[in-house]
Design a protein around this motif. Structure first.
Motif, PDB file in Angstrom:
ATOM      1  N   TYR A  35       0.804  -1.217   0.000  1.00  0.00           N
ATOM      2  CA  TYR A  35       0.000   0.000   0.000  1.00  0.00           C
ATOM      3  C   TYR A  35       0.838   1.270   0.000  1.00  0.00           C
ATOM      4  O   TYR A  35       0.577   2.200  -0.776  1.00  0.00           O
ATOM      5  CB  TYR A  35      -0.975   0.001   1.182  1.00  0.00           C
ATOM      6  N   PRO A  36       1.881   1.376   0.863  1.00  0.00           N
ATOM      7  CA  PRO A  36       2.726   2.576   0.787  1.00  0.00           C
ATOM      8  C   PRO A  36       3.378   2.757  -0.579  1.00  0.00           C
ATOM      9  O   PRO A  36       3.433   3.866  -1.103  1.00  0.00           O
ATOM     10  CB  PRO A  36       3.773   2.328   1.882  1.00  0.00           C
ATOM     11  N   LEU A 183      -9.733  10.932   2.718  1.00  0.00           N
ATOM     12  CA  LEU A 183      -9.482   9.603   3.275  1.00  0.00           C
ATOM     13  C   LEU A 183     -10.770   8.794   3.383  1.00  0.00           C
ATOM     14  O   LEU A 183     -10.760   7.569   3.206  1.00  0.00           O
ATOM     15  CB  LEU A 183      -8.830   9.730   4.657  1.00  0.00           C
ATOM     16  N   GLY A 184     -11.874   9.474   3.701  1.00  0.00           N
ATOM     17  CA  GLY A 184     -13.149   8.777   3.894  1.00  0.00           C
ATOM     18  C   GLY A 184     -13.683   8.133   2.639  1.00  0.00           C
ATOM     19  O   GLY A 184     -14.510   7.215   2.710  1.00  0.00           O
ATOM     20  N   GLU A 185     -13.241   8.576   1.470  1.00  0.00           N
ATOM     21  CA  GLU A 185     -13.709   7.996   0.218  1.00  0.00           C
ATOM     22  C   GLU A 185     -12.892   6.765  -0.187  1.00  0.00           C
ATOM     23  O   GLU A 185     -13.422   5.847  -0.797  1.00  0.00           O
ATOM     24  CB  GLU A 185     -13.653   9.053  -0.889  1.00  0.00           C
ATOM     25  N   ILE A 186     -11.598   6.762   0.150  1.00  0.00           N
ATOM     26  CA  ILE A 186     -10.736   5.662  -0.308  1.00  0.00           C
ATOM     27  C   ILE A 186     -10.358   4.697   0.812  1.00  0.00           C
ATOM     28  O   ILE A 186     -10.107   3.515   0.563  1.00  0.00           O
ATOM     29  CB  ILE A 186      -9.450   6.212  -0.962  1.00  0.00           C
ATOM     30  N   LEU A 187     -10.326   5.191   2.068  1.00  0.00           N
ATOM     31  CA  LEU A 187      -9.862   4.348   3.172  1.00  0.00           C
ATOM     32  C   LEU A 187     -10.768   3.155   3.449  1.00  0.00           C
ATOM     33  O   LEU A 187     -10.261   2.050   3.694  1.00  0.00           O
ATOM     34  CB  LEU A 187      -9.695   5.200   4.434  1.00  0.00           C
ATOM     35  N   PHE A 189     -12.576   1.240   1.489  1.00  0.00           N
ATOM     36  CA  PHE A 189     -12.331   0.155   0.530  1.00  0.00           C
ATOM     37  C   PHE A 189     -11.003  -0.534   0.814  1.00  0.00           C
ATOM     38  O   PHE A 189     -10.913  -1.768   0.809  1.00  0.00           O
ATOM     39  CB  PHE A 189     -12.347   0.709  -0.896  1.00  0.00           C
ATOM     40  N   ILE A 190      -9.959   0.252   1.089  1.00  0.00           N
ATOM     41  CA  ILE A 190      -8.637  -0.325   1.357  1.00  0.00           C
ATOM     42  C   ILE A 190      -8.666  -1.173   2.619  1.00  0.00           C
ATOM     43  O   ILE A 190      -8.116  -2.280   2.668  1.00  0.00           O
ATOM     44  CB  ILE A 190      -7.580   0.787   1.466  1.00  0.00           C
ATOM     45  N   LEU A 191      -9.333  -0.662   3.669  1.00  0.00           N
ATOM     46  CA  LEU A 191      -9.380  -1.391   4.940  1.00  0.00           C
ATOM     47  C   LEU A 191     -10.193  -2.675   4.810  1.00  0.00           C
ATOM     48  O   LEU A 191      -9.810  -3.721   5.331  1.00  0.00           O
ATOM     49  CB  LEU A 191      -9.966  -0.499   6.027  1.00  0.00           C
ATOM     50  N   ILE A 192     -11.324  -2.610   4.127  1.00  0.00           N
ATOM     51  CA  ILE A 192     -12.155  -3.804   3.951  1.00  0.00           C
ATOM     52  C   ILE A 192     -11.423  -4.856   3.129  1.00  0.00           C
ATOM     53  O   ILE A 192     -11.486  -6.057   3.425  1.00  0.00           O
ATOM     54  CB  ILE A 192     -13.498  -3.414   3.309  1.00  0.00           C
ATOM     55  N   MET A 193     -10.701  -4.408   2.102  1.00  0.00           N
ATOM     56  CA  MET A 193      -9.907  -5.349   1.320  1.00  0.00           C
ATOM     57  C   MET A 193      -8.818  -5.974   2.188  1.00  0.00           C
ATOM     58  O   MET A 193      -8.534  -7.171   2.092  1.00  0.00           O
ATOM     59  CB  MET A 193      -9.279  -4.637   0.126  1.00  0.00           C
ATOM     60  N   GLY A 194      -8.217  -5.169   3.070  1.00  0.00           N
ATOM     61  CA  GLY A 194      -7.198  -5.698   3.972  1.00  0.00           C
ATOM     62  C   GLY A 194      -7.755  -6.721   4.941  1.00  0.00           C
ATOM     63  O   GLY A 194      -7.109  -7.737   5.236  1.00  0.00           O
ATOM     64  N   VAL A 195      -8.965  -6.459   5.450  1.00  0.00           N
ATOM     65  CA  VAL A 195      -9.611  -7.409   6.361  1.00  0.00           C
ATOM     66  C   VAL A 195      -9.881  -8.731   5.644  1.00  0.00           C
ATOM     67  O   VAL A 195      -9.687  -9.816   6.203  1.00  0.00           O
ATOM     68  CB  VAL A 195     -10.924  -6.813   6.921  1.00  0.00           C
ATOM     69  N   VAL A 249      -4.190   0.298   8.727  1.00  0.00           N
ATOM     70  CA  VAL A 249      -4.369   1.674   9.195  1.00  0.00           C
ATOM     71  C   VAL A 249      -3.017   2.326   9.459  1.00  0.00           C
ATOM     72  O   VAL A 249      -2.760   3.471   9.049  1.00  0.00           O
ATOM     73  CB  VAL A 249      -5.245   1.708  10.465  1.00  0.00           C
ATOM     74  N   VAL A 250      -2.139   1.612  10.177  1.00  0.00           N
ATOM     75  CA  VAL A 250      -0.813   2.153  10.498  1.00  0.00           C
ATOM     76  C   VAL A 250      -0.013   2.411   9.224  1.00  0.00           C
ATOM     77  O   VAL A 250       0.647   3.455   9.079  1.00  0.00           O
ATOM     78  CB  VAL A 250      -0.050   1.175  11.424  1.00  0.00           C
ATOM     79  N   SER A 251      -0.083   1.472   8.286  1.00  0.00           N
ATOM     80  CA  SER A 251       0.650   1.617   7.035  1.00  0.00           C
ATOM     81  C   SER A 251       0.189   2.839   6.250  1.00  0.00           C
ATOM     82  O   SER A 251       1.004   3.635   5.768  1.00  0.00           O
ATOM     83  CB  SER A 251       0.476   0.354   6.192  1.00  0.00           C
TER      84      SER A 251
END
Length: 677
Positions: A35-36, A183-187, A189-195, A249-251
Motif C-alpha cells: 500500500y505505501p 481519506l473517507g472515500e478511499i480508506l 475500501f482499502i481497509l475492507i480489502m485488507g480485512v 491503518v498504520v501503514s
C-alpha cells in the motif's frame, strides 16, 4: 465451555498460521509494503505526468495569419512554467491533426467587425485537454485586452465597467475535514480489502487445510466440545484479521505522513498548517469499527470454507464472498449517500459509511451505536451458524458429491435426494432468474408477468428433481394433511401474522420512508375491481409454486441432520425472505417462511404450508380490495402506529395461537422422537 481448552486450540491455530509463509505475506508484509508503495508511486507518477504535460511544447496552425496582439500572447503564454506554443504552417490540417503533427488548428473569419475563431483539437490524444485549456486561456486574455481597449476609447473606467460587482467564496472547512473527506472515500475500501486478505487465508487453512491434511479428524478425537473447537479457531482467525486491519491503518497513516512531509500533497489537498494529530480520534474509532467488522468477516469466511473439501475448493468458494464484500464497500465513493437508520443495518455498507462519516466529523452517536450493535449481532449469528455447521458430519466429512446437476443423469441412482449444495445452487439460479427474467416480465406484462414468473419458479425444482431421479413424494412432501393439522395451520398463521404485524409496525416507525414503497407494491400487485383474478394470481399460484420451491426442494436439501430440522427450518425461511428483495419485507417474510417450514417438518405434508401461504396472501388481497372500495375517493392518510399496550396485547395473543399450533402438531413430534431413538 472451558477457557483452557479454547486457549489451547487458539495457540495451536496461531502457531499453524505463523508457520504458513503465504499467510504471513498476505497479512503482514503486503499491507506494510504494497500500500505505501502504491500510494507513493501513484503520487509521484501523477506529479511527473502533470509536469510533463505542462512542459511539453504545443504546435498549432492558423488558416489565416493571426494579429500581432494574438501572436504576442501565444508566444509569451506562461513561458517560464510551461512549454512553448509554436505556430506552424500546414495545408492539410485535418491529416496533420489526426497524425499528431500539430496539436490544434484554428480557423477564423471576420463578420460584422467581430473576430470569430474555431479551435479544432483531437480528443483522442493525451494532451488534448491541456492544449484546449491553454488556448482557451489565451483567447480569453486576447478578448479581455480587446474589450479594455474599446472601453478606454470611450474614456470609461475599465474596472468599474467590467467589474461593477465583486464577490469572493470563502471555504470555512478545516484542513482536517478536507483530509477526512479524501481519506473517507478511499480508506474504507482499502481497509475492507485488507480485512478480507487477513481473514480469508487463515480461514481456508484452519478449515479446508485441516481436512486436506487429515488433521481435523484427529482434533475430534480429543475430549473437547465442538463449541470449544470452533471458538478456538474463530479467535485465531479473527486475531489475524484484526492485526491485518490495524497494520493497514498504520501503514496508510505512515504513508500519509511521508507524503505530507515531502510536500507532494501539501498545498494541493490541504494547506501547510494541516495537523495530522487531529485525525487521531477519528482513526481510533475507525480501528474499532474495522476490528468488529473483521470478526464478522472471519466467521463468514470460516462458514464458507467449512463446506470445502480441499484448499483449492475453498479458494473457489471464497471468491464470490470477496465480490459480495468488496462491491458494497465502494459506497463510500458515491456522493449523497450517508449513514442513516437504513444504511446503518446493512452489512459492509454500514462500516464503509461509518468510517467515512467519522473521518469527516459527521458521525452521530446513535448511528454509531446502531452500527456496532448490528455488526455484533452479525458476528454472534455467524458464530452460531459456524458451530451448527461443525455439528454436521455431512458438512465436515460428507461425500465428495457436491452438485448433482454436474453429473451425467445415467450415473445418478434412482431415488437420490438433494443435498445442501443442490439446494444452494437451485436457490442461486432462481434468484438470478427472478432478478433478470422475472423483473423484466413483471415490468413488461404486469399481472401476466407475475403468472409467468410463478411458472418459472415451480419449473426449476421440478426439473432439477427429475434430473437427479428424486422421489417426488419424499422431496416435495406430497401427502394429504390431517384435519387437525389444518386447524393447527390456521392457529400458527394467526399467531405469526400478529407477530409480523408488530415487527412491520416497528420497522415502519423507524423507517417511514418505506411507506411509499409498500403502497407502490400494493398498487403494482393488485388489479382493481377483480377480486377473483387477484386471489388466483397473488394467493393461489404463489401458495403452490413458491411452496414447491422452498418448502419442497430447498427445505429437503437442507435436512442433513435427521435428528434436528432446526437449521433447515431457519435457513430456508431466511432465504425465502431474502428472495422477496425488499428491506421492509425481509424480516417479516422470513418469519412467515420459518413458520411454513416448521409446519411441513411437523406434518410431513406440504399441503399445510400451501394452506398457510394461501391464507396469508388471500387475506392481504381481500383487505386491499375492501380498503380500495371504501377509500377510493379519499386521499391517503398518514401512517398510524401501534401503541406499547397494543403491541403487548398483540404479542400475548400471538404467543397463545402459536402455542396452540404446537400442541396440535405434537403428534408428529412424538414420531420424530421415536425415529431419533
Amino acid at each position: 465451555m472451558r477457557p483452557k481448552m479454547i486457549k489451547a486450540i487458539f495457540k495451536k491455530e496461531i502457531i499453524d498460521i505463523l508457520r504458513d509463509k503465504k499467510t504471513l505475506f498476505m497479512g503482514i508484509i503486503l499491507p506494510l509494503i504494497l500500500y505505501p508503495m502504491l500510494m507513493i508511486i501513484m503520487t509521484q507518477i501523477m506529479t511527473m505526468s502533470m509536469g510533463n504535460m505542462k512542459a511539453k511544447d504545443i504546435n498549432i496552425a492558423f488558416e489565416k495569419a493571426p494579429s500581432k496582439e494574438l501572436t504576442y500572447l501565444i508566444k509569451n503564454y506562461d513561458k517560464d512554467t510551461t512549454g512553448n506554443i509554436n505556430i506552424v504552417n500546414t495545408k492539410n490540417y485535418k491529416k496533420d491533426l489526426k497524425d499528431g503533427s500539430i496539436d490544434a488548428y484554428i480557423d477564423s473569419e471576420n463578420k460584422d467587425k467581430i473576430e470569430n475563431y474555431k479551435i479544432y483539437i483531437n480528443s483522442s490524444k493525451e494532451n488534448s485537454s491541456t492544449v484546449s485549456s491553454k488556448l482557451e486561456k489565451i483567447f480569453t486574455s486576447y478578448k479581455d485586452d480587446k474589450v479594455k481597449n474599446k472601453i478606454k476609447q470611450y474614456n470609461l473606467n475599465v474596472k468599474q465597467t467590467l467589474d461593477p460587482v465583486v464577490y469572493k467564496t470563502i471555504d470555512v472547512a478545516e484542513n482536517e475535514d478536507v483530509a477526512g473527506l479524501v481519506l473517507g472515500e478511499i480508506l474504507p475500501f482499502i481497509l475492507i480489502m485488507g480485512v478480507l486478505l487477513g481473514s480469508i487465508y487463515p480461514a481456508i487453512d484452519s478449515m479446508a487445510g485441516e481436512k486436506e491434511r487429515g488433521t481435523l479428524e484427529t482434533l475430534f478425537t480429543i475430549p473437547i466440545s465442538n463449541l470449544e473447537l470452533v471458538m478456538g479457531k474463530y479467535m485465531a482467525v479473527s486475531l489475524c484479521a484484526i492485526v491485518t486491519a490495524i497494520l493497514n491503518v498504520v501503514s496508510i497513516l505512515m504513508t500519509l505522513v511521508y507524503i505530507l512531509a515531502t510536500g507532494n500533497l501539501t498545498g494541493q489537498l490541504f494547506s501547510n498548517n494541516f495537523k495530522l494529530t487531529n485525525l487521531i480520534g477519528p482513526l481510533f474509532i475507525t480501528i474499532i469499527c474495522i476490528c468488529l467488522f473483521a470478526m464478522v468477516v472471519s466467521a463468514i469466511s470460516m462458514c464458507v470454507c467449512s463446506l470445502a473439501k480441499s484448499f483449492k475448493d475453498a479458494q473457489n468458494y471464497i471468491t464470490p464472498v470477496m465480490f459480495l464484500v468488496l462491491i458494497p464497500s465502494y459506497v463510500s465513493m458515491i456522493p449523497n449517500i450517508s449513514l442513516n437508520r437504513t444504511t446503518a443495518v446493512i452489512p459492509v455498507v454500514n462500516i464503509s459509511l461509518l468510517i467515512k462519516s467519522v473521518l469527516i466529523n459527521n458521525a452521530n452517536l446513535g448511528l454509531i451505536a446502531l452500527v456496532f450493535i448490528s455488526n455484533f449481532a452479525f458476528a454472534i449469528l455467524s458464530v452460531i451458524l459456524l458451530s451448527k455447521m461443525f455439528n454436521s458430519e455431512e458438512i465436515l466429512f460428507g461425500s465428495s458429491r457436491n452438485f448433482s446437476f454436474l453429473e451425467k443423469r445415467s450415473n445418478i441412482k434412482k431415488g437420490t435426494m438433494p443435498n445442501v449444495s443442490d439446494g444452494v445452487i437451485l436457490y442461486a439460479i432462481g434468484l438470478v432468474l427472478l432478478i433478470y427474467v422475472g423483473g423484466y416480465l413483471q415490468l413488461k406484462f404486469k399481472m401476466t408477468g407475475i403468472v409467468l414468473t410463478q411458472i418459472m419458479i415451480i419449473s426449476l425444482p421440478l426439473l432439477f428433481a427429475f434430473y437427479i431421479k428424486s422421489d417426488f413424494k419424499k422431496v416435495f412432501s406430497l401427502k394429504l394433511p390431517k384435519f387437525k393439522h389444518l386447524i393447527g395451520a390456521i392457529s400458527l398463521w394467526i399467531g405469526c401474522y400478529l407477530l409480523v404485524a408488530i415487527i412491520t409496525n416497528i420497522i415502519m416507525y423507524y423507517f417511514p420512508q418505506n411507506q411509499k414503497v409498500v403502497e407502490g407494491l400494493n398498487n403494482a400487485l393488485f388489479m382493481k375491481d377483480n377480486l377473483l383474478l387477484n386471489l388466483l394470481i397473488v394467493a393461489v399460484m404463489p401458495s403452490i409454486c413458491e411452496e414447491i420451491f422452498f418448502r419442497g426442494f430447498i427445505l429437503t436439501s437442507f435436512k442433513n441432520n435427521k435428528k434436528s430440522y432446526k437449521g433447515a427450518i431457519i435457513f430456508s425461511g431466511i432465504l425465502f425472505g431474502i428472495m422477496h428483495m425488499d428491506f421492509i419485507r425481509i424480516i417479516p417474510t422470513s418469519i412467515l417462511g420459518i413458520s411454513f417450514a416448521y409446519a411441513v417438518c411437523k406434518t410431513d405434508s406440504i399441503g399445510v404450508s400451501m394452506f398457510m401461504h394461501f391464507l396469508n396472501n388471500g387475506f392481504a388481497v381481500i383487505v386491499t380490495h375492501m380498503s380500495s372500495k371504501f377509500v377510493s375517493n379519499t386521499q391517503s392518510s398518514e401512517a398510524t402506529y401501534l401503541s406499547v399496550s397494543q403491541i403487548g396485547v398483540f404479542l400475548i395473543v400471538s404467543l397463545i395461537f402459536i402455542s396452540l399450533a404446537v400442541l396440535l402438531f405434537k403428534e408428529k413430534n412424538k414420531k420424530l422422537n421415536n425415529v431419533a431413538e
